[in-house]
Write a protein that holds these residues in place. Structure first.
Motif, mmCIF file in Angstrom:
data_model
loop_
_atom_site.group_PDB
_atom_site.id
_atom_site.type_symbol
_atom_site.label_atom_id
_atom_site.label_comp_id
_atom_site.label_asym_id
_atom_site.label_seq_id
_atom_site.Cartn_x
_atom_site.Cartn_y
_atom_site.Cartn_z
ATOM 1 N N VAL A 21 4.070 5.257 0.227
ATOM 2 C CA VAL A 21 4.294 6.426 1.082
ATOM 3 C C VAL A 21 5.783 6.702 1.251
ATOM 4 C CG1 VAL A 21 3.974 7.338 3.419
ATOM 5 C CG2 VAL A 21 2.109 6.108 2.302
ATOM 6 N N CYS A 22 6.587 5.658 1.402
ATOM 7 C CA CYS A 22 8.001 5.839 1.735
ATOM 8 C C CYS A 22 8.870 6.160 0.525
ATOM 9 C CB CYS A 22 8.545 4.587 2.424
ATOM 10 S SG CYS A 22 7.781 4.225 4.016
ATOM 11 N N PHE A 23 8.580 5.580 -0.632
ATOM 12 C CA PHE A 23 9.509 5.666 -1.753
ATOM 13 C C PHE A 23 9.064 6.582 -2.882
ATOM 14 C CE2 PHE A 23 10.972 1.742 0.213
ATOM 15 C CZ PHE A 23 12.359 1.842 0.057
ATOM 16 N N PHE A 24 7.808 6.957 -2.943
ATOM 17 C CA PHE A 24 7.342 7.749 -4.073
ATOM 18 C C PHE A 24 8.102 9.083 -4.148
ATOM 19 C CE2 PHE A 24 4.566 11.033 -5.910
ATOM 20 C CZ PHE A 24 4.385 10.481 -7.166
ATOM 21 N N GLY A 25 8.729 9.322 -5.307
ATOM 22 C CA GLY A 25 9.421 10.583 -5.538
ATOM 23 C C GLY A 25 10.839 10.652 -4.998
ATOM 24 N N ILE A 26 11.346 9.573 -4.395
ATOM 25 C CA ILE A 26 12.716 9.561 -3.873
ATOM 26 C C ILE A 26 13.674 9.270 -5.025
ATOM 27 C CG2 ILE A 26 14.317 8.459 -2.280
ATOM 28 C CD1 ILE A 26 12.219 10.099 -0.880
ATOM 29 N N LYS A 27 14.755 10.038 -5.108
ATOM 30 C CA LYS A 27 15.737 9.839 -6.162
ATOM 31 C C LYS A 27 16.562 8.589 -5.875
ATOM 32 C CE LYS A 27 19.110 12.410 -8.909
ATOM 33 N NZ LYS A 27 19.869 13.695 -9.021
ATOM 34 N N ARG A 28 16.612 7.692 -6.849
ATOM 35 C CA ARG A 28 17.297 6.416 -6.633
ATOM 36 C C ARG A 28 18.794 6.612 -6.379
ATOM 37 N NH1 ARG A 28 16.221 0.987 -7.965
ATOM 38 N NH2 ARG A 28 18.131 -0.262 -8.053
ATOM 39 N N GLU A 29 19.420 7.490 -7.106
ATOM 40 C CA GLU A 29 20.868 7.664 -7.001
ATOM 41 C C GLU A 29 21.283 8.178 -5.632
ATOM 42 O OE1 GLU A 29 24.482 10.093 -9.292
ATOM 43 O OE2 GLU A 29 22.405 10.178 -10.027
ATOM 44 N N SER A 30 20.455 9.016 -5.009
ATOM 45 C CA SER A 30 20.795 9.610 -3.722
ATOM 46 C C SER A 30 20.256 8.814 -2.532
ATOM 47 C CB SER A 30 20.255 11.044 -3.646
ATOM 48 O OG SER A 30 18.831 11.053 -3.764
ATOM 49 N N PHE A 31 19.613 7.681 -2.784
ATOM 50 C CA PHE A 31 19.057 6.875 -1.694
ATOM 51 C C PHE A 31 20.186 6.086 -1.027
ATOM 52 C CE2 PHE A 31 17.166 3.024 0.079
ATOM 53 C CZ PHE A 31 16.138 3.565 0.832
ATOM 54 N N ARG A 32 20.551 6.495 0.198
ATOM 55 C CA ARG A 32 21.630 5.850 0.935
ATOM 56 C C ARG A 32 21.174 5.333 2.296
ATOM 57 N NH1 ARG A 32 26.182 6.533 -1.791
ATOM 58 N NH2 ARG A 32 27.330 5.568 -0.079
ATOM 59 N N LEU B 236 11.795 4.350 9.139
ATOM 60 C CA LEU B 236 13.140 4.910 9.003
ATOM 61 C C LEU B 236 13.364 5.452 7.598
ATOM 62 C CD1 LEU B 236 15.125 2.199 10.981
ATOM 63 C CD2 LEU B 236 14.978 4.618 11.574
ATOM 64 N N VAL B 237 12.877 4.728 6.594
ATOM 65 C CA VAL B 237 13.006 5.206 5.221
ATOM 66 C C VAL B 237 12.208 6.493 5.034
ATOM 67 C CG1 VAL B 237 12.511 4.680 2.800
ATOM 68 C CG2 VAL B 237 13.433 2.902 4.301
ATOM 69 N N ALA B 238 10.980 6.534 5.554
ATOM 70 C CA ALA B 238 10.133 7.720 5.398
ATOM 71 C C ALA B 238 10.754 8.929 6.084
ATOM 72 C CB ALA B 238 8.739 7.439 5.960
ATOM 73 N N PHE B 239 11.327 8.732 7.271
ATOM 74 C CA PHE B 239 11.871 9.850 8.041
ATOM 75 C C PHE B 239 13.222 10.295 7.493
ATOM 76 C CE2 PHE B 239 14.046 11.964 11.474
ATOM 77 C CZ PHE B 239 13.054 12.703 12.097
ATOM 78 N N GLU B 240 14.119 9.349 7.230
ATOM 79 C CA GLU B 240 15.489 9.694 6.861
ATOM 80 C C GLU B 240 15.624 10.036 5.384
ATOM 81 O OE1 GLU B 240 17.383 10.186 9.178
ATOM 82 O OE2 GLU B 240 16.828 8.906 10.853
ATOM 83 N N ALA B 241 14.970 9.292 4.500
ATOM 84 C CA ALA B 241 15.065 9.576 3.072
ATOM 85 C C ALA B 241 14.025 10.589 2.624
ATOM 86 C CB ALA B 241 14.902 8.292 2.259
ATOM 87 N N GLY B 242 12.944 10.694 3.374
ATOM 88 C CA GLY B 242 11.884 11.631 3.025
ATOM 89 C C GLY B 242 11.919 12.870 3.902
ATOM 90 N N SER B 243 10.966 12.964 4.794
ATOM 91 C CA SER B 243 10.867 14.139 5.661
ATOM 92 C C SER B 243 9.998 13.787 6.856
ATOM 93 C CB SER B 243 10.257 15.319 4.891
ATOM 94 O OG SER B 243 8.932 14.996 4.470
ATOM 95 N N LEU B 244 9.893 14.725 7.772
ATOM 96 C CA LEU B 244 9.024 14.541 8.928
ATOM 97 C C LEU B 244 7.573 14.419 8.501
ATOM 98 C CD1 LEU B 244 8.915 14.486 12.066
ATOM 99 C CD2 LEU B 244 8.561 16.964 11.988
ATOM 100 N N LEU B 245 7.165 15.166 7.478
ATOM 101 C CA LEU B 245 5.793 15.090 6.985
ATOM 102 C C LEU B 245 5.501 13.725 6.383
ATOM 103 C CD1 LEU B 245 3.100 16.444 6.366
ATOM 104 C CD2 LEU B 245 4.101 17.314 4.229
ATOM 105 N N ARG B 246 6.428 13.167 5.616
ATOM 106 C CA ARG B 246 6.234 11.847 5.026
ATOM 107 C C ARG B 246 6.116 10.786 6.122
ATOM 108 N NH1 ARG B 246 7.934 9.510 -0.246
ATOM 109 N NH2 ARG B 246 8.772 11.562 -0.763
ATOM 110 N N ALA B 247 6.936 10.932 7.163
ATOM 111 C CA ALA B 247 6.865 9.999 8.288
ATOM 112 C C ALA B 247 5.528 10.116 9.015
ATOM 113 C CB ALA B 247 8.020 10.256 9.253
ATOM 114 N N LEU B 248 5.010 11.332 9.137
ATOM 115 C CA LEU B 248 3.714 11.530 9.780
ATOM 116 C C LEU B 248 2.600 10.881 8.962
ATOM 117 C CD1 LEU B 248 2.003 12.824 12.009
ATOM 118 C CD2 LEU B 248 1.944 14.926 10.635
ATOM 119 N N VAL B 249 2.662 10.997 7.636
ATOM 120 C CA VAL B 249 1.656 10.363 6.785
ATOM 121 C C VAL B 249 1.688 8.850 6.959
ATOM 122 C CG1 VAL B 249 0.979 9.940 4.388
ATOM 123 C CG2 VAL B 249 1.654 12.238 5.107
ATOM 124 N N LEU B 250 2.886 8.266 7.033
ATOM 125 C CA LEU B 250 2.994 6.821 7.230
ATOM 126 C C LEU B 250 2.435 6.413 8.587
ATOM 127 C CD1 LEU B 250 4.010 4.051 6.298
ATOM 128 C CD2 LEU B 250 6.229 4.618 7.317
#
Length: 551
Positions: free
Chosen positions: A131-142, A95-109
């Motif tokens: 895989v899920c958190f690398f490069g995600i902005k902390r302030e915008s992580f909801r 869920l973190v990979a798909f919602e906070a990242g992208s479809l590609l990040r979710a596919l890698v996971l």
């Protein structure tokens, strides 16, 4: 050096069948890895030896229900080992990979999942975090506050929740979940006093995808456990049998109750009506729980679903009303409509409306497609007024759409003019709500017409939600149409008189709005609330819903 015939035969066999020996060595390597995974780690061996060596401290979980003094105790419990029924962490990280990242990040996971299973729990956790958190902005992580609480609540064991509810101060610890994933769920929805999860390393406001080392010493025990509990040692721990008890807080527990795997299997899921705080708002695109098998089905469906959504949209935009519903039904879209005994035309004649105004359809708001489905069901054109709609949706909409300005006088004049031109559709909630709740109805519509037709709408999806608070609203219709079998239920209710023709002169526009809300709530078995659009966006997006993304 002497060489035997057997050695010569082995060498010759390796030269003749190099591929067979490679797979044989690979098999034995995987066998060792899997064997090591299922064997007890050092921490587990220590905990088991402690269980056998200290019978007074370690108790069976079943005996906890016989204690009547939990209200005065501080309960320290392990989240993944005690509270949740599922043992797998993969769905939550997906869920973190798909919602906070992208479809590609979710596919890698997802593609990494077989390797995650082989390398063991600790290394697998580090891979998922990277895989899920690398490069995600902390302030915008909801995701932790807007998406995950729904899926965590659906995985809570009823029996564990009942025991924890009886406790005084509750402290949750986790050896695997990062703090940002579980804190909002535990504090806001389960009233947990203190949450201690894993911390993530950050740099320049971005997650690095690395876990901080576990703290060996706990500071401020009085703040975490409560000053009275530390002094009196009234601390009870709850954890899973065959799990590590290395967390420092468990060393301060007077007793520790251990949950067996067989106990968790017999637990029931926490019913929605037992939630300490109702789950009214949540965000995210995924409607299904992304287990490994469900994720596999998801990625297999996405290419086909995307093409199918485009075909459905083309049919809805080009075909006449008499053909659109049967054709959409053939593609898997289900639309059910029920009409009142008194039709809208009869309502108009019975009121003897000499002004020739159009009917005002007042709907609850499930998706941006509400007015469109109502238009298809009634086989007529009308104008829809909206509070927020993307430019792309306005351009592609087969019916006329007009934006409201949120200025009462301007909006009243606009709606008056539109009603003189024909029928009008309005969603007075001002925003969508996925759960079985109705937000407060804006009372402006009560003054606009004497011919009000309440419409109860409900939409059901199985894979993707067609609404979002923090994403791109222009993709909402696409995600809804990508579901294998999306459905809409439309109920036209008995007409309601507007404010000017109410027989009861003491009634206000608020009374009329509340009455329409209650009638729609009864038809759908939804609970009426006083929450507004502003409340939703403050919870999910951190803004008031005015400057949100409308692309």
């Amino acid at each position: 050096m002497h060489t035997t015939s057997s050695d010569i035969g082995t060498v010759n066999a390796e030269k003749m069948f190099p591929r067979a020996f490679f797979f044989e060595n690979l098999f034995f390597f995987f066998f060792r890895v899997i064997s090591r995974q299922f064997s007890n780690p050092k921490g587990l061996q220590r905990s088991l030896s402690n269980v056998h060596g200290a019978h007074g401290k370690y108790q069976k979980y079943a005996s906890l229900s016989f204690r009547s003094d939990l209200s005065t105790k501080t309960l320290v419990f392990n989240v993944e080992g005690t509270l949740l029924k599922s043992y797998s962490l993969f769905p939550y990280f997906m869920l973190v990979a798909f919602e906070a990242g992208s479809l590609l990040r979710a596919l890698v996971l997802f593609l990494s999942y077989p390797f995650i299973c082989l390398v063991g729990q600790d290394m697998g956790l580090k891979i998922m975090v990277m895989v899920c958190f690398f490069g995600i902005k902390r302030e915008s992580f909801r995701v932790g506050s807007a998406v995950l609480p729904k899926f965590f609540l659906e995985d809570v064991g009823l029996e564990a929740f009942e025991e924890l509810k009886r406790g005084g101060r509750k402290v949750a610890v986790s050896d695997h979940f990062p703090q940002v994933m579980i804190e909002s769920f535990l504090r806001d929805y389960l009233d947990v006093n203190c949450v201690l999860g894993r911390e993530l390393k950050t740099s320049c406001g971005y997650f690095l995808g690395l876990l901080e080392e576990k703290k060996k010493e706990m500071l401020n025990l009085e703040e975490i456990l409560g000053e009275d509990s530390v002094i009196s040692h009234d601390i009870i721990g709850i954890s899973r049998l065959n799990s590590s008890l290395d967390h420092p807080l468990f060393s301060h527990c007077k007793e520790i109750y251990l949950v067996k795997r067989v106990d968790k299997r017999s637990w029931q899921h926490l019913p929605r009506d037992r939630y300490p705080k109702p789950l009214i708002f949540h965000d995210g695109r995924l409607a299904l729980r992304p287990t490994p098998l469900a994720t596999l089905a998801l990625f297999m469906w996405v290419p086909f679903g995307f093409v199918l959504a485009l075909i459905r949209a083309a049919m809805a935009l080009t075909l006449p009303y008499s053909m659109s519903i049967p054709t959409l039904t053939f593609t898997g879209v289900k639309v059910a409509i029920s009409r009142p005994k008194l039709s809208p035309s009869a309502l108009r004649s019975s009121k003897q409306n000499e002004s020739k105004k159009g009917l005002l359809y007042v709907c609850n708001h499930r998706t941006l497609l509400d007015p469109l489905y109502l238009s298809f069901a009634l086989k007529k054109n009308f104008t829809a007024v909206t509070y927020s709609l993307s430019r792309l949706s306005e351009i592609l909409s087969p019916i006329r759409t007009v934006r409201l300005t949120r200025d009462r006088e301007q909006d009243a004049k606009m709606m008056e003019r539109l009603l003189n031109q024909g029928d009008l559709v309005v969603c007075p909630e001002g925003t969508t709500c996925r759960e079985p709740y109705l937000l407060r109805f804006s009372p402006l519509f009560a003054e606009m017409s004497d011919d009000i037709v309440p419409v109860a709408l409900d939409a059901h999806v199985s894979m993707f939600y067609g609404t979002t608070a923090g994403g791109l609203k222009c993709l909402d219709p696409l995600f809804f149409l990508m579901n294998p079998r999306p459905s809409y239920t439309i109920q036209l209710l008995d007409g309601v008189s507007g404010l000017s023709t109410c027989q009861d002169s003491d009634k206000s526009r608020f009374d009329v709005a509340n009455y329409v809300q209650s009638e729609i709530g009864k038809a759908l078995s939804f609970e009426c609330t006083k929450l507004t659009r502003r409340d939703k966006y403050l919870i999910l997006a951190g803004n008031e819903g005015i400057t949100c993304n409308q692309r």
